[in-house]
Design an enzyme around this catalytic site. Structure first.
Site, PDB file in Angstrom:
ATOM      1  CB  THR A 288      39.422  40.139  43.759  1.00 24.47           C
ATOM      2  OG1 THR A 288      39.097  41.385  42.836  1.00 24.47           O
ATOM      3  CG2 THR A 288      40.384  39.908  43.223  1.00 24.47           C
TER       4      THR A 288
ATOM      5  CE  LYS B 179      37.152  48.133  44.700  1.00 21.53           C
ATOM      6  NZ  LYS B 179      38.090  47.053  43.996  1.00 21.53           N
TER       7      LYS B 179
ATOM      8  N   GLY C 157      33.971  42.436  47.592  1.00 19.12           N
ATOM      9  CA  GLY C 157      34.668  41.162  47.504  1.00 19.12           C
ATOM     10  C   GLY C 157      34.838  40.259  46.504  1.00 19.12           C
TER      11      GLY C 157
ATOM     12  NE  ARG D 148      40.826  50.734  50.159  1.00 19.65           N
ATOM     13  CZ  ARG D 148      40.709  51.684  51.465  1.00 19.65           C
ATOM     14  NH1 ARG D 148      41.548  51.775  52.678  1.00 19.65           N
ATOM     15  NH2 ARG D 148      40.237  51.135  52.575  1.00 19.65           N
ATOM     16  CE  LYS D 149      43.683  50.684  55.832  1.00 21.56           C
ATOM     17  NZ  LYS D 149      43.069  51.419  56.977  1.00 21.56           N
TER      18      LYS D 149
ATOM     19  CB  SER E 135      35.971  49.004  48.703  1.00 22.49           C
ATOM     20  OG  SER E 135      37.048  48.827  48.282  1.00 22.49           O
TER      21      SER E 135
ATOM     22  CG  HIS F 258      29.536  43.920  39.091  1.00 24.81           C
ATOM     23  ND1 HIS F 258      29.801  43.996  40.212  1.00 24.81           N
ATOM     24  CD2 HIS F 258      30.090  44.869  39.134  1.00 24.81           C
ATOM     25  CE1 HIS F 258      30.552  43.802  40.383  1.00 24.81           C
ATOM     26  NE2 HIS F 258      31.561  44.415  39.766  1.00 24.81           N
TER      27      HIS F 258
END
Length: 329
Positions: free
Chosen positions: A78, A74, A76, A295-296, A171, A141
């Site tokens: 993507t 979570k 960044g 999302r945001k 996130s 990851h």
């Protein structure tokens, strides 16, 4: 769990007898939702992900031109995938840009959580470059020392993206709740927060994973690039040019003058990507809705959710863990 790696879809039935034996010798704990984790080479994994990691270690054949996009969950991921694809595709001048028809996680698959989770010897031919101008791009990851074991000394490039742990936590909270179709309750957030502070999170402890890439980037800056999500948000043009330079595909003066940098940033913006049909519908190979990755994307959203006491506690832990490294958030 950042994406297509939510455990349960490919549960522990994929674990070999050999890996079960290994797991029996490892430290164990549970994540914030009570799912079993084991500690391997300093990081916590779900059992099926550990199997994927071992498959990767045993069978991956790196190519010198490979690019590995690493990140904290979570943080960044993507966005980093989309930007890298856009950078590498920009010279092809085609109308069928892969980002317009496919989700970034499908274009750049995770090694241990997708390819080697599904098979000990996945078919990587579709990712093979037909020319040296199109390197294979994979994601992970894993911390750097664990990743390197599967790279067998290959000089391939590694880009790491990290993010303030407090924003990554928020996130993750929303992502997990959306994916499980449950309300984002305070109790779930507090449980995730406790796991973060204890360092018992999928791929955690957060500070150890981040430090592995930070030190790697200082030791070998031509091979490991360390990026911060916050810097990408603050100076997108500067950071995108830095990424292009590192990957060996810098922008020409002509490209800069024609607005190529801005075009890529626009194509890969949260607004543009979340508007695409490929990201509104469909699921990853492990059953996560594509739309859940958008999302945001803001910096500092944690201020709307964490108490001053929670903020102080996590800041003190991270400051203590990073002390003397030269890295700060």
């Amino acid at each position: 769990m950042d994406h297509n790696e939510v455990p349960g879809h490919l549960g522990e039935d994929k674990v070999t007898e050999e890996t079960k034996k290994l797991i029996s010798s490892l430290p164990k704990d549970k994540d914030s939702q009570g799912r079993r984790l084991c500690k391997y080479q300093g990081s916590w994994y779900y059992y099926n992900t550990l199997q994927g990691l071992i498959n990767f270690h045993n069978n991956f054949q790196p190519q010198e031109t490979d690019i590995i996009l690493a990140s904290s969950p979570k943080s960044g991921t993507t966005w980093l995938k989309a930007l890298t694809v856009a950078l590498l595709e920009r010279s092809k001048h085609h109308d069928d840009h892969p980002l317009l028809s496919d989700n970034p996680h499908a274009i750049v698959p995770f090694l241990e959580n997708n390819l080697y989770l599904k098979s000990s010897t996945p078919d990587l031919t579709k990712y093979s470059s037909s020319s040296s101008s199109s390197p294979r791009v994979f994601a992970t990851h894993m911390p750097l020392h664990t990743l390197k074991e599967g790279l067998r000394g290959s000089p391939c490039k590694i880009v790491f993206m990290c993010r303030n742990a407090k924003d990554a936590l928020i996130s993750m909270w929303y992502f997990i709740c959306k994916n499980q179709r449950v309300e984002a309750t305070r109790s779930i957030l507090e449980s995730l927060f406790e796991s973060l502070c204890r360092g018992v999170t999928f791929y955690g402890p957060f500070w150890d994973q981040v430090l592995s890439y930070w030190r790697g980037s200082l030791e070998d800056p031509s091979r490991v690039l360390f990026m911060k999500y916050e810097e990408m948000k603050e100076e997108p043009c500067v950071q995108l040019k830095r990424l292009a330079e590192f990957l060996g595909c810098p922008f020409t003066e002509e490209e800069e003058e024609s607005g190529a940098v801005e075009k890529i940033l626009e194509l890969c913006s949260l607004r543009s990507l979340s508007d695409l049909e490929a990201n509104k519908s469909g699921k990853t190979v492990n059953g996560v809705d594509h739309k859940f990755f958008f999302r945001k994307g803001e910096v500092g959203d944690w201020k709307n959710h964490l108490t001053p006491e929670m903020e102080r506690r996590i800041d003190m832990i991270i400051e203590e863990k990073l002390k003397g490294s030269g890295l700060s958030f």
